[in-house]
Design an enzyme around this catalytic site. Structure first.
Site, PDB file in Angstrom:
ATOM      1  N   GLU A 116       0.820  -1.211   0.000  1.00 26.99           N
ATOM      2  CA  GLU A 116       0.000   0.000   0.000  1.00 26.99           C
ATOM      3  C   GLU A 116       0.855   1.263   0.000  1.00 26.99           C
ATOM      4  O   GLU A 116       2.027   1.257   0.377  1.00 26.99           O
ATOM      5  CB  GLU A 116      -0.941   0.000   1.192  1.00 26.99           C
ATOM      6  CG  GLU A 116      -0.253   0.061   2.520  1.00 26.99           C
ATOM      7  CD  GLU A 116      -1.218  -0.188   3.674  1.00 26.99           C
ATOM      8  OE1 GLU A 116      -1.875  -1.255   3.667  1.00 26.99           O
ATOM      9  OE2 GLU A 116      -1.319   0.665   4.551  1.00 26.99           O
ATOM     10  N   CYS A 133       3.962   8.323   0.839  1.00 27.48           N
ATOM     11  CA  CYS A 133       4.651   7.321   1.658  1.00 27.48           C
ATOM     12  C   CYS A 133       4.667   6.006   0.882  1.00 27.48           C
ATOM     13  O   CYS A 133       3.621   5.436   0.584  1.00 27.48           O
ATOM     14  CB  CYS A 133       3.915   7.174   2.986  1.00 27.48           C
ATOM     15  SG  CYS A 133       4.696   6.003   4.087  1.00 27.48           S
ATOM     16  N   CYS A 140       6.994  -7.283   6.206  1.00 24.73           N
ATOM     17  CA  CYS A 140       8.279  -6.877   6.789  1.00 24.73           C
ATOM     18  C   CYS A 140       8.721  -7.937   7.782  1.00 24.73           C
ATOM     19  O   CYS A 140       7.906  -8.506   8.509  1.00 24.73           O
ATOM     20  CB  CYS A 140       8.145  -5.523   7.491  1.00 24.73           C
ATOM     21  SG  CYS A 140       9.722  -4.903   8.128  1.00 24.73           S
ATOM     22  N   CYS A 144       8.267  -5.077  14.373  1.00 25.68           N
ATOM     23  CA  CYS A 144       8.136  -4.078  15.431  1.00 25.68           C
ATOM     24  C   CYS A 144       6.763  -4.279  16.100  1.00 25.68           C
ATOM     25  O   CYS A 144       5.760  -4.496  15.419  1.00 25.68           O
ATOM     26  CB  CYS A 144       8.255  -2.669  14.857  1.00 25.68           C
ATOM     27  SG  CYS A 144       9.852  -2.398  14.049  1.00 25.68           S
ATOM     28  N   CYS A 147       3.503  -2.357  15.030  1.00 29.11           N
ATOM     29  CA  CYS A 147       3.327  -2.129  13.597  1.00 29.11           C
ATOM     30  C   CYS A 147       2.443  -3.190  12.954  1.00 29.11           C
ATOM     31  O   CYS A 147       2.698  -4.389  13.080  1.00 29.11           O
ATOM     32  CB  CYS A 147       4.706  -2.111  12.923  1.00 29.11           C
ATOM     33  SG  CYS A 147       4.603  -2.032  11.125  1.00 29.11           S
ATOM     34  N   CYS A 374       0.557   2.723   8.427  1.00 29.56           N
ATOM     35  CA  CYS A 374       1.268   1.749   7.597  1.00 29.56           C
ATOM     36  C   CYS A 374       0.727   0.342   7.774  1.00 29.56           C
ATOM     37  O   CYS A 374       0.638  -0.171   8.859  1.00 29.56           O
ATOM     38  CB  CYS A 374       2.738   1.831   8.003  1.00 29.56           C
ATOM     39  SG  CYS A 374       3.724   0.425   7.653  1.00 29.56           S
TER      40      CYS A 374
HETATM   41  S1  SF4 Z   1       7.786  -0.320  11.671  1.00 35.98           S
HETATM   42 FE1  SF4 Z   1       6.810  -2.042  10.560  1.00 35.98          FE
HETATM   43  S2  SF4 Z   1       7.432  -1.819   8.419  1.00 35.98           S
HETATM   44 FE2  SF4 Z   1       8.808  -0.522   9.660  1.00 35.98          FE
HETATM   45  S3  SF4 Z   1      10.571  -1.857  10.138  1.00 35.98           S
HETATM   46 FE3  SF4 Z   1       9.141  -2.118  11.857  1.00 35.98          FE
HETATM   47  S4  SF4 Z   1       7.861  -3.904  11.282  1.00 35.98           S
HETATM   48 FE4  SF4 Z   1       8.910  -3.187   9.411  1.00 35.98          FE
END
Ligand code: SF4
Length: 407
Positions: A116, A133, A140, A144, A147, A374
């Site tokens: 996206e 963005c 990923c 995190c 996230c 995100c």
């Molecule tokens: S914030 Fe999300 S997209 Fe960014 S590095 Fe951490 S897990 Fe990956």
């Protein structure tokens, strides 16, 4: 247009991209000027053809070689035979009332991979500044804890065409029904801050950013293209050697214990190493008056990283790193283990940093009606990877446990 539009009304600008890519043809969309010059030389053509074709593709949004009127008919036919210009397919787009636009793209060969892209206009009535963005990976690997993308797991890296294609489609969305000669590029700023860790998909990201900076493509200034990293320290040094763009660090915690929890890559590259790498990045590129600081991204999580002591720790951490700090009110997603800090708490945090002399902004919460954080929209469109399944099971198990202990 400011209403929701679904897959059935996919942007006309990308309609041609619904066609499956031909395996034999070369996709010119993601080729840097250098690569395209080599390509034309190998065809027995002059190098300047690269700039001409790039302008048609990136500045005028033209995908049909027949429309490239300053190129000979013979060469146009050769290009049509050997090449194509294919951006990722838009499977969902959503335009918010506040001007925010969001797209979900299908990438790859029908393996269900989605990414996206979000466009956020400046909140200054003119809407002249439009920041896009961009995603760099499908999912990923870094996980995190706050996230939504991290919860989907890593699927694959994007190609240069899939990365720059997001910018191409965003610009196209403002060109619909505009005659070719009157077309202009609307997106003014790019942040590599969407799905994925851009420094873990280094070469394609650098190729796409070089197109953003290239006068024959998007011609953006170096300070308007920002790469945001969670802290892959060796690759920050490599970036400094490779291309000159603005750097942002997704910091989110002012001490190692908390950052290990929120941004697990911190266990590999702790804060001391990360801050030193950011300092080296500025030292390498900072002779340019535009490259005097890094941006620090700090998501505000209620009761987790938003206390007065955290602000003090942050001041100490950033003492020797010229920084601008961007506080991001957390945008909760389903089953998120955190809540958004209160407005008062965020303002108090900002005041501490501002009083100490830092430029500290609070990101406007935009596009709330389209889940602008995100990874959230993709999460809704196709939340089906294994980590997502594990995550859902964990939450279900926790609910069962709570119900059991409550009798
Ligand atoms: S914030 Fe999300 S997209 Fe960014 S590095 Fe951490 S897990 Fe990956």
């Amino acid at each position: 247009m400011n209403s929701a539009t679904s897959a059935s009304a996919t942007a006309s600008a990308s309609r041609s991209h619904a066609q499956p890519a031909s395996v034999e043809k070369v996709n010119l969309l993601g080729m840097t000027r250098q690569a395209l010059e080599q390509f034309f030389e190998q065809m027995g053509e002059r190098k300047f053809r690269a700039g001409q074709v790039m302008k048609w593709i990136h500045q005028y949004g033209v995908t049909d070689f027949e429309q490239m009127s300053n190129i000979s008919g013979k060469l146009r036919s050769q290009l049509a035979e050997k090449c194509e210009i294919i951006a990722p397919e838009v499977v969902h787009r959503h335009y918010s009332k506040d001007g925010t636009r969001k797209w979900v793209f299908r990438v790859g060969d029908g393996d269900g991979s989605l990414v996206e892209t979000v466009l956020i206009p400046a909140d200054d009535k003119t809407g002249a500044r439009k920041t896009l963005c961009i995603s760099s990976q499908v999912g990923c690997a870094l996980d995190c804890s706050f996230c939504s993308t991290g919860k989907q797991g890593f699927q694959r890296d994007l190609t240069p065409a899939e990365i720059i294609g997001q910018l191409w489609v965003a610009n196209q969305s403002y060109m619909e029904d505009v005659p070719i000669a009157e077309r202009t590029r609307s997106v003014t700023n790019v942040v590599m801050m969407g799905m994925g860790e851009p420094l873990l998909n280094f070469e394609p990201v650098v190729a796409a950013m070089s197109l953003m900076l290239d006068d024959f493509a998007y011609g953006m200034s170096k300070r308007r293209v920002t790469l945001s990293t969670s802290g892959v320290v060796p690759m920050i040094d490599k970036l400094a050697e490779t291309i000159d763009v603005a750097l942002a660090i997704s910091l989110h915690a002012p001490n190692d214990a908390l950052r290990d929890e929120l941004v697990p890559i911190n266990k590999k590259y702790p804060l001391e190493q990360l801050i030193a790498a950011a300092q080296r990045y500025l030292a390498k590129n900072g002779s340019d008056s535009q490259r005097k600081h890094v941006t620090i991204e700090y998501v505000m999580l209620d009761g987790v990283n938003d206390q007065a002591e955290h602000a003090q720790q942050l001041l100490k951490l950033l003492k020797n790193l010229p920084s601008k700090i961007n506080l991001i009110p957390f945008n909760p997603f389903p089953h998120a283990p955190y809540g958004r800090s209160s407005r008062n708490r965020i303002m108090a945090f900002q005041k501490t940093l501002s009083d100490a002399g830092f430029v500290c902004t609070i990101r406007q919460t935009r596009g709330d009606d389209i889940d602008a954080a995100c990874g959230q929209l993709v999460g809704q469109v196709a939340d089906r990877t294994r980590r997502a399944e594990r995550w859902k099971k964990k939450v279900a198990d926790q609910h069962s446990e709570i119900l059991r202990t409550q009798g």
